[in-house]
Design a protein around this motif. Sequence first.
Motif, PDB file in Angstrom:
ATOM      1  N   LEU A   2       0.861  -1.181   0.000  1.00 47.18           N
ATOM      2  CA  LEU A   2       0.000   0.000   0.000  1.00 47.18           C
ATOM      3  C   LEU A   2       0.900   1.233   0.000  1.00 47.18           C
ATOM      4  CD1 LEU A   2      -2.765   1.355   0.217  1.00 47.18           C
ATOM      5  CD2 LEU A   2      -2.648   1.035   2.690  1.00 47.18           C
ATOM      6  N   ALA A  26      -0.944  -0.892  -4.397  1.00 44.29           N
ATOM      7  CA  ALA A  26      -2.250  -0.238  -4.292  1.00 44.29           C
ATOM      8  C   ALA A  26      -2.074   1.203  -3.847  1.00 44.29           C
ATOM      9  CB  ALA A  26      -3.127  -0.988  -3.306  1.00 44.29           C
ATOM     10  N   SER A  28      -4.723   2.906  -2.574  1.00 40.62           N
ATOM     11  CA  SER A  28      -5.696   3.167  -1.500  1.00 40.62           C
ATOM     12  C   SER A  28      -5.982   1.868  -0.743  1.00 40.62           C
ATOM     13  CB  SER A  28      -7.005   3.689  -2.091  1.00 40.62           C
ATOM     14  OG  SER A  28      -7.638   2.662  -2.850  1.00 40.62           O
ATOM     15  N   ALA A  29      -6.580   2.003   0.415  1.00 42.86           N
ATOM     16  CA  ALA A  29      -6.942   0.827   1.205  1.00 42.86           C
ATOM     17  C   ALA A  29      -7.939  -0.052   0.449  1.00 42.86           C
ATOM     18  CB  ALA A  29      -7.518   1.258   2.553  1.00 42.86           C
ATOM     19  N   GLU A  30      -8.856   0.582  -0.262  1.00 43.69           N
ATOM     20  CA  GLU A  30      -9.850  -0.182  -1.030  1.00 43.69           C
ATOM     21  C   GLU A  30      -9.166  -0.990  -2.133  1.00 43.69           C
ATOM     22  OE1 GLU A  30     -10.102   3.214  -0.538  1.00 43.69           O
ATOM     23  OE2 GLU A  30     -11.573   3.106   1.078  1.00 43.69           O
ATOM     24  N   GLU A  31      -8.237  -0.365  -2.825  1.00 37.10           N
ATOM     25  CA  GLU A  31      -7.514  -1.059  -3.882  1.00 37.10           C
ATOM     26  C   GLU A  31      -6.655  -2.188  -3.311  1.00 37.10           C
ATOM     27  OE1 GLU A  31      -4.581  -0.082  -7.680  1.00 37.10           O
ATOM     28  OE2 GLU A  31      -5.052   1.512  -6.266  1.00 37.10           O
ATOM     29  N   VAL A  33      -7.381  -4.057  -0.741  1.00 40.81           N
ATOM     30  CA  VAL A  33      -8.293  -5.187  -0.508  1.00 40.81           C
ATOM     31  C   VAL A  33      -8.654  -5.851  -1.835  1.00 40.81           C
ATOM     32  CG1 VAL A  33     -10.593  -5.836   0.311  1.00 40.81           C
ATOM     33  CG2 VAL A  33      -9.191  -4.257   1.654  1.00 40.81           C
ATOM     34  N   GLU A  34      -8.912  -5.051  -2.856  1.00 40.15           N
ATOM     35  CA  GLU A  34      -9.233  -5.597  -4.178  1.00 40.15           C
ATOM     36  C   GLU A  34      -8.089  -6.461  -4.712  1.00 40.15           C
ATOM     37  OE1 GLU A  34     -10.255  -2.362  -6.782  1.00 40.15           O
ATOM     38  OE2 GLU A  34     -11.948  -1.756  -5.512  1.00 40.15           O
ATOM     39  N   CYS A  37      -8.044  -9.771  -2.886  1.00 39.78           N
ATOM     40  CA  CYS A  37      -9.116 -10.644  -3.382  1.00 39.78           C
ATOM     41  C   CYS A  37      -8.765 -11.206  -4.753  1.00 39.78           C
ATOM     42  CB  CYS A  37     -10.437  -9.881  -3.443  1.00 39.78           C
ATOM     43  SG  CYS A  37     -11.099  -9.448  -1.824  1.00 39.78           S
TER      44      CYS A  37
END
Length: 85
Positions: A2, A26, A28-31, A33-34, A37
Motif C-alpha cells: 500500500l 495499491a 488506497s486501502a480499497e484497492e 483489498v481488491e 481478493c
Amino acid sequence: TLLGERIISRQTAGMLHAIDVEGFTAASAEEFVELGCFWAEHRGELQKLRRDLRAKMESSPLTDGAAYTRNFERTLEAAINSRQR
C-alpha cells in the motif's frame, strides 16, 4: 504493498517495478483489498510468479552491484565537478 507516506512502501513499489512485477501495488486501502481478493482467486498465477521470482530478481538491476557502483561513482564525480566550477 500500500503506497503511503513511509519510505518503505515506496521502496517496495520501486523494487517490484524494477523486477517487472505488476499488480501488487495499491494506491488506497480499497484497492489493497481488491488486490488481495484478486490474488486469492488467481492462485495459479501467484504460484507461477513465486516460481519465477528468484530468477527475476537475480536478473534485475537490483542485484547488479557492479553497475550500481559505476552509476554511483559517475554521480559522485558529476557532483564534485559541478561544485568545482
